[in-house]
Structure formats: C-alpha cells, structure tokens
Write an enzyme that holds these catalytic residues in place. Sequence first.
Site, PDB file in Angstrom:
ATOM      1  N   SER B 123     -11.938   9.955  -0.899  1.00  0.00           N
ATOM      2  CA  SER B 123     -13.012  10.940  -0.957  1.00  0.00           C
ATOM      3  C   SER B 123     -13.838  10.854  -2.234  1.00  0.00           C
ATOM      4  O   SER B 123     -14.891  11.466  -2.324  1.00  0.00           O
ATOM      5  CB  SER B 123     -12.408  12.334  -0.839  1.00  0.00           C
ATOM      6  OG  SER B 123     -11.365  12.458  -1.775  1.00  0.00           O
ATOM      7  N   LYS B 160     -17.598  14.509 -10.226  1.00  0.00           N
ATOM      8  CA  LYS B 160     -19.038  14.366 -10.049  1.00  0.00           C
ATOM      9  C   LYS B 160     -19.726  14.287 -11.405  1.00  0.00           C
ATOM     10  O   LYS B 160     -19.186  14.690 -12.423  1.00  0.00           O
ATOM     11  CB  LYS B 160     -19.606  15.572  -9.296  1.00  0.00           C
ATOM     12  CG  LYS B 160     -19.361  15.576  -7.793  1.00  0.00           C
ATOM     13  CD  LYS B 160     -20.278  14.611  -7.070  1.00  0.00           C
ATOM     14  CE  LYS B 160     -20.019  14.612  -5.558  1.00  0.00           C
ATOM     15  NZ  LYS B 160     -18.626  14.217  -5.231  1.00  0.00           N
TER      16      LYS B 160
END
Lengths: 204, 204
Positions: B123, B160
């Site tokens: 992911s 992120k």
Amino acid sequence: MKPLSPKLKRFLDFIQRFTLSFDQAPSYEEIMVGLGFDSLGTVNWYVKTLEEEGHLSRIKGPNGKRALTLIHKEHATTTARLPLLGLIAAGEPIEALENPEVVDVPPSLLHPDNYVLQVKGDSMIDEKIHDGDFIVARKTKTARSGQIVVALINGEATLKCYVPKTDCIELHPRNPNFPVIKVNPQDDFHINGVLLYSFRNYLN
Amino acid sequence: MKPLSPKLKRFLDFIQRFTLSFDQAPSYEEIMVGLGFDSLGTVNWYVKTLEEEGHLSRIKGPNGKRALTLIHKEHATTTARLPLLGLIAAGEPIEALENPEVVDVPPSLLHPDNYVLQVKGDSMIDEKIHDGDFIVARKTKTARSGQIVVALINGEATLKCYVPKTDCIELHPRNPNFPVIKVNPQDDFHINGVLLYSFRNYLN
DNA sequence: TATACTTACGAGTAACTTACGAGTATAATT
DNA sequence: AATTATACTCGTAAGTTACTCGTAAGTATA
C-alpha cells in the site's frame, strides 16, 4: 579490547577506507597527507600504538615494503562504509566512478568483497528497485539458485533471480508482470555479484 | 539507592545517549557543551556526585580519558541497531510488536529518537516502498514541507510527503498516479515521525 | 647509485581529568 | 529575621596522557 580514542578510530577508519577504495594499503606518506599530519613520525606513532593494541598488523608482503600495513579487524570502528563503485542501469554496462565515494551501511554488511552500486532509471522495477536506490552486493562469480544476482549479459547489466536449469540458465524477475530471460550458451554471461541489501536515503 | 534529581538524571541520560551513539564516552568538555554548562568544574561536580551515589564509575582504562561508564548500562552495544517497533500498513494503525527486536542499520542512523518499522502490504508503493521493506524514521511531531512523514489520519497510518498550505495540510504521494490527500481541520491528524531511510534484505 | 618507503627516538604541545575555592538561589530551620 | 542546608554553578590551576613534530637511520628495489 581497549576502547579506541576518537583519533585512533579516525586513523583506523582512514586505512580501512583507503584499502577498500584502492585495493592497497596506504603508504605512511599517503596517510600523513590524507589525515593532515606534518610528520611521518606521527603516522608511525599511530601504527605502533594500534599494533600494540591489536588493531593493526604490519604483515609484510612477501617481497617488499610498499603494501605492508594492514587491518586486523574489520570492525574496529563505529563507522561502517563500503565503496560506491558506480551506477547500474539495465541495458547498459556498469558505469564505474572515477573517485569512489563511500557510503554508510549496516555493520553486518562490512566485508572486503562487498560493494555498493546506485541504480539509475526505473529499469529494475521488476525487482522492486527504483531510480536512485542503492544496492549492496557481494562480489562473486557463482550463485545459488534463487539468489538475485548482478548479471552482465552481452555487456548489459541487470538484476535478476538466478535459476540454473539443466539445459540453460534462466533469469526470473520478482514481478510476474515481467518476462523470464533465458540465457543461451552463445551469450556472453557473467555473474558480477549477489544482491544482499538495498536501501534509499530520504532527507537529501 | 537515592532518587535522582531531574538535573542529575538529565546528566546521566546525556552520557548514555552519547555513549550509545558514538561508542565512546564523552569528554568533560563535550558534556559541558552538550549540556550547556560554562565550566568544566560543573561537569566534574556531576561526575563526582553521581559516582558517590553509585550511578557512574570512572574505570580508568590504561588512559584515564573518556572512561565514564554507566553503572546501570542496559545496552552497551558496539553494533549499530535500532528497535523494530512494529508493522505499518496503510489503512490500519501501526501495529506494535510486543517484544521489539533490533535490526542492524548504518551507524549514521543511530539516534535515540530513531526507530524501525516494517511495511506490510503494497500500500505504500506510491512512495516506492514495497511489502516487507523496512523503514527508519525519526520520532517527531513536526515536519518541514517536502519531508516524507509517518502520519496517522483518523487512526490510519501512512507514508506521505508533507506539504502544509495556508488553509489545510496536503499529503502528496511520490507517484503521480496516486491522489493528493487533503487533511481537514476536523480530521484527527498526527505526525509520528519523518522518514530517513528504507532498506530491504535479500538472502533469507 | 638513487628512489621509495618504514622504523626509531627525543622532545614539545595539546587534550583531558582532577582538585580546590568560592558564588548563587531556594527552601528549611532557628 | 538571621542562620543553615541543599543543589547546583563558575573559574582557574595543577597533573597526566595522548598526540605531534623533526630528524635520522634502516631496508628493500631498480
């Protein structure tokens, strides 16, 4: 074993780096220049001290003096570095750097036969290795089945999983979306090393 | 054993951190600078006091220098390891391990605030991080724009790129095929650390 | 011979540790 | 209100080592 002072460590580290980079121990004068001393006596003091403490041994090469002093333990310092030998990109031979830098690696990877390459381009992505990643490999001519090898086929470098078969050698990618390569006997095929580790630095 | 005052504890902690990071006890002057004192006498007062209370010993090696050692050293390691705190997978909170193992890292990453996580699932692939990879992060609550952060949004963990804007915070993936996430004020958003390094072991 | 390097030694300086005397600020005791 | 005690802090100076220098002598190779 006694603890090493920072300066002694630095000295040992220099010898290790030099040896790894040039495949030869430094002369006293090279050490002097490299470490910024003004006297060879200083270099000799270090050598003597470190030898007494068992960190260095000056085994003379058979015939002479030049490449004589050498490291005793691989791991006397807290720094663990390997030479960054060059760039690898699929479809091209390995591109060697003129002045090999050194890069930090986990101490367990310290070994005279290990080296670091930086990957250029996204061509190794089937091995989950991206542009800019670094890989640590151990220099070897042979590999066991299932190992990932740094391979040269007809002058082109790549990383693939080594799978010898009875009739030919196959190179499998780790990603099912990519094709299996079959090495034919007439191909110029070399194994350059086996992949041990890969890493990427963030923050510059 | 007497309880330690906060300042004494801070002193002891400094020595422990320093020793772990540099594999070498600090000199009095390094302690002075590190702890913001203006006099070596102050350092010596601490050393003497802590020695009398049995928390510190100055075992002289052959050289009396840099000989400070903690009595209660839990962790006098010469290798470079960080704790593997758990697993991280997008869409789930970070899953902590009960008995944290330790893993080898480059010595330059040794720092008391650094930790290792293993990535589960693909992911994080927009950050070029694959299933099974390890990441090294530094624990922090804040980040600078452009850094990749270990973030928790409404209980879900992810990696992120941190991009604060005037009205809200944006989290960018490194891969243009993935969408930008906008953090709304009502979201439960935490920064857990900044990404320093990622690595993957081959051979087992 | 000359060249390239290592080894040895005496002496000096810089790096560190240790010791000592004194000062401050706060709180507890008288 | 004056003292005493506690928990630090500063500055300096003495004492040890660790490290550095310069120079000289040694050893091998070509």
